[in-house]
Enzyme design. Structure first.
Site, PDB file in Angstrom:
ATOM      1  N   GLY A 153       0.833  -1.213   0.000  1.00  0.00           N
ATOM      2  CA  GLY A 153       0.000   0.000   0.000  1.00  0.00           C
ATOM      3  C   GLY A 153       0.863   1.256   0.000  1.00  0.00           C
ATOM      4  O   GLY A 153       0.613   2.196  -0.758  1.00  0.00           O
ATOM      5  N   HIS A 154       1.906   1.257   0.841  1.00  0.00           N
ATOM      6  CA  HIS A 154       2.813   2.412   0.862  1.00  0.00           C
ATOM      7  C   HIS A 154       3.530   2.551  -0.487  1.00  0.00           C
ATOM      8  O   HIS A 154       3.717   3.664  -0.989  1.00  0.00           O
ATOM      9  CB  HIS A 154       3.885   2.236   1.942  1.00  0.00           C
ATOM     10  CG  HIS A 154       3.360   2.260   3.347  1.00  0.00           C
ATOM     11  ND1 HIS A 154       3.362   1.150   4.157  1.00  0.00           N
ATOM     12  CD2 HIS A 154       2.835   3.266   4.086  1.00  0.00           C
ATOM     13  CE1 HIS A 154       2.870   1.476   5.337  1.00  0.00           C
ATOM     14  NE2 HIS A 154       2.537   2.741   5.320  1.00  0.00           N
ATOM     15  N   GLU A 195      -6.477   6.661   1.319  1.00  0.00           N
ATOM     16  CA  GLU A 195      -7.895   6.768   1.686  1.00  0.00           C
ATOM     17  C   GLU A 195      -8.286   5.758   2.748  1.00  0.00           C
ATOM     18  O   GLU A 195      -9.371   5.818   3.296  1.00  0.00           O
ATOM     19  CB  GLU A 195      -8.771   6.551   0.451  1.00  0.00           C
ATOM     20  CG  GLU A 195      -8.819   7.741  -0.463  1.00  0.00           C
ATOM     21  CD  GLU A 195      -9.736   7.521  -1.635  1.00  0.00           C
ATOM     22  OE1 GLU A 195     -10.256   6.396  -1.820  1.00  0.00           O
ATOM     23  OE2 GLU A 195      -9.931   8.497  -2.396  1.00  0.00           O
ATOM     24  N   GLN A 206      -8.593  10.766   8.520  1.00  0.00           N
ATOM     25  CA  GLN A 206      -7.281  11.429   8.588  1.00  0.00           C
ATOM     26  C   GLN A 206      -7.029  12.278   7.329  1.00  0.00           C
ATOM     27  O   GLN A 206      -6.544  13.408   7.408  1.00  0.00           O
ATOM     28  CB  GLN A 206      -6.173  10.391   8.740  1.00  0.00           C
ATOM     29  CG  GLN A 206      -4.768  10.952   8.575  1.00  0.00           C
ATOM     30  CD  GLN A 206      -3.682   9.920   8.819  1.00  0.00           C
ATOM     31  OE1 GLN A 206      -3.328   9.677   9.958  1.00  0.00           O
ATOM     32  NE2 GLN A 206      -3.151   9.321   7.754  1.00  0.00           N
ATOM     33  N   SER A 222      -2.451  -2.782   5.869  1.00  0.00           N
ATOM     34  CA  SER A 222      -2.123  -1.941   7.019  1.00  0.00           C
ATOM     35  C   SER A 222      -0.941  -2.567   7.743  1.00  0.00           C
ATOM     36  O   SER A 222      -0.836  -3.797   7.818  1.00  0.00           O
ATOM     37  CB  SER A 222      -3.329  -1.903   7.963  1.00  0.00           C
ATOM     38  OG  SER A 222      -2.925  -1.443   9.245  1.00  0.00           O
ATOM     39  N   ARG A 267      -0.605  -2.699  10.764  1.00  0.00           N
ATOM     40  CA  ARG A 267      -1.127  -3.399  11.952  1.00  0.00           C
ATOM     41  C   ARG A 267      -1.650  -4.794  11.632  1.00  0.00           C
ATOM     42  O   ARG A 267      -1.888  -5.580  12.553  1.00  0.00           O
ATOM     43  CB  ARG A 267      -2.214  -2.566  12.629  1.00  0.00           C
ATOM     44  CG  ARG A 267      -1.648  -1.337  13.339  1.00  0.00           C
ATOM     45  CD  ARG A 267      -2.677  -0.648  14.212  1.00  0.00           C
ATOM     46  NE  ARG A 267      -2.063   0.337  15.088  1.00  0.00           N
ATOM     47  CZ  ARG A 267      -2.048   1.660  14.873  1.00  0.00           C
ATOM     48  NH1 ARG A 267      -2.621   2.164  13.807  1.00  0.00           N
ATOM     49  NH2 ARG A 267      -1.461   2.473  15.730  1.00  0.00           N
TER      50      ARG A 267
HETATM   51  O1  PAF Z   1      -1.067   7.465   8.317  1.00  0.00           O
HETATM   52  C1  PAF Z   1       0.031   7.441   8.901  1.00  0.00           C
HETATM   53  O2  PAF Z   1       0.871   6.582   8.653  1.00  0.00           O
HETATM   54  C2  PAF Z   1       0.335   8.489   9.961  1.00  0.00           C
HETATM   55  O3  PAF Z   1      -0.820   8.852  10.671  1.00  0.00           O
HETATM   56  C3  PAF Z   1       1.024   9.735   9.384  1.00  0.00           C
HETATM   57  C4  PAF Z   1       0.141  10.477   8.392  1.00  0.00           C
HETATM   58  C5  PAF Z   1       2.330   9.338   8.705  1.00  0.00           C
HETATM   59  C6  PAF Z   1       1.353  10.726  10.519  1.00  0.00           C
HETATM   60  O4  PAF Z   1       2.168  10.135  11.481  1.00  0.00           O
END
Ligand code: PAF
Length: 268
Positions: free
Chosen positions: A39-40, A150, A155, A187, A189
């Site tokens: 995802g990243h 998203e 956030q 995620s 997590r």
């Molecule tokens: O989504 C995240 O990984 C965090 O909340 C962020 C935006 C890097 C801020 O620490």
């Protein structure tokens, strides 16, 4: 493959970005807490299309964790993260807690509007922690564009609000959630989930997709084996206020074992 340069200080980050800017480059920022997954990497790929130079920040931000939350056990895998970023990232900003929150640090950014309710009802400290660190990252890197997933939909709206309210000169891009084959949103997590919990977690997406109402979805999530449903809410997609005539979003937070998962999607 060349690996990205790693800088641990705001000054070094600023110096490198200033050089790029002088050469006319457009700079993109991907803020992360590390433990990078596909995802990243999709965020990096997306920002690459919109910038000449890409900075990825890796910082597990203590300000967005309450004392009872998982700050200590949050996965920290800097070497593996840097290796995964090799293609497509020029710079990794990996500051220490002291660098981001020096001795005597006493500021905090509170966002209202989209930060009200939902996550805030269960994690009241969370958005001030996120807003403060994201403002710091944006002011340190001064990117032309920054990208957020998203998956953390509330956030994303909070960050858009923050950037508009502080008139920060940066474009904020929201990127679609990447999912595992069974629909579980990717995620960091997810690494906490044991096999039984992982199987249950895979149901979250399907229940939200088929939800006839908030109540029915809550019932179905508990029947699927989730231990607790913090919320299921159908909201206006632009404001997260009560649903109106415009596009809607369904958002949920659940717990399975000791792991808390969130997900959301557009309501067709
Ligand atoms: O989504 C995240 O990984 C965090 O909340 C962020 C935006 C890097 C801020 O620490």
């Amino acid at each position: 493959m060349e690996s990205a340069e790693i800088v641990p200080t705001v000054n070094a980050l600023r110096a490198r970005v200033a050089q790029w800017r002088q050469a006319g480059a457009r700079v993109g920022l991907v803020p992360t807490m590390g433990a990078l997954h596909a995802g990243h990497l999709s965020l990096v790929e997306e920002i690459r299309k919109r910038s000449d130079k890409v900075v990825v920040s890796i910082f597990v931000n203590p300000a967005q964790f309450a004392p009872h939350e998982d700050f200590d056990r949050y996965p920290r895998t800097l070497d593996a993260d840097v290796a995964r970023l090799a293609a497509g990232t020029e710079l990794v900003f990996a500051p220490s807690v002291r660098e981001m929150y020096p001795e005597g640090f006493a500021s905090r950014i509170e966002v209202g509007g989209p930060a009200s309710g939902l996550e805030t009802d269960f994690r009241p400290h969370f958005f001030a922690g996120v807003a403060t660190v994201v403002a710091k990252l944006l002011i340190a890197a001064m990117p032309d564009v920054a990208i957020f997933g998203e998956k953390d939909y509330q956030q994303l709206l909070v960050i858009r609000r923050l950037v508009a309210d502080l008139a920060l000169p940066v474009e904020i891009v929201g990127a679609p959630t990447l999912r595992e084959p069974d629909g579980l949103a990717m995620s960091s997590r997810n690494a906490y989930l044991g096999p039984r919990e992982r199987a249950i977690a895979g149901r979250l997406n399907a229940v939200l997709r088929d939800a006839a109402s908030e109540e029915a979805a809550t019932r179905d999530l508990l029947a699927a084996g989730f231990d607790r449903v913090d919320y299921v809410a159908i909201r206006d997609a632009a404001t997260l206020g009560a649903p109106s005539e415009g596009p809607k979003r369904i958002l949920a937070a659940v717990r399975v074992g000791t792991t808390r998962l969130i997900d959301n999607m557009a309501v067709p």
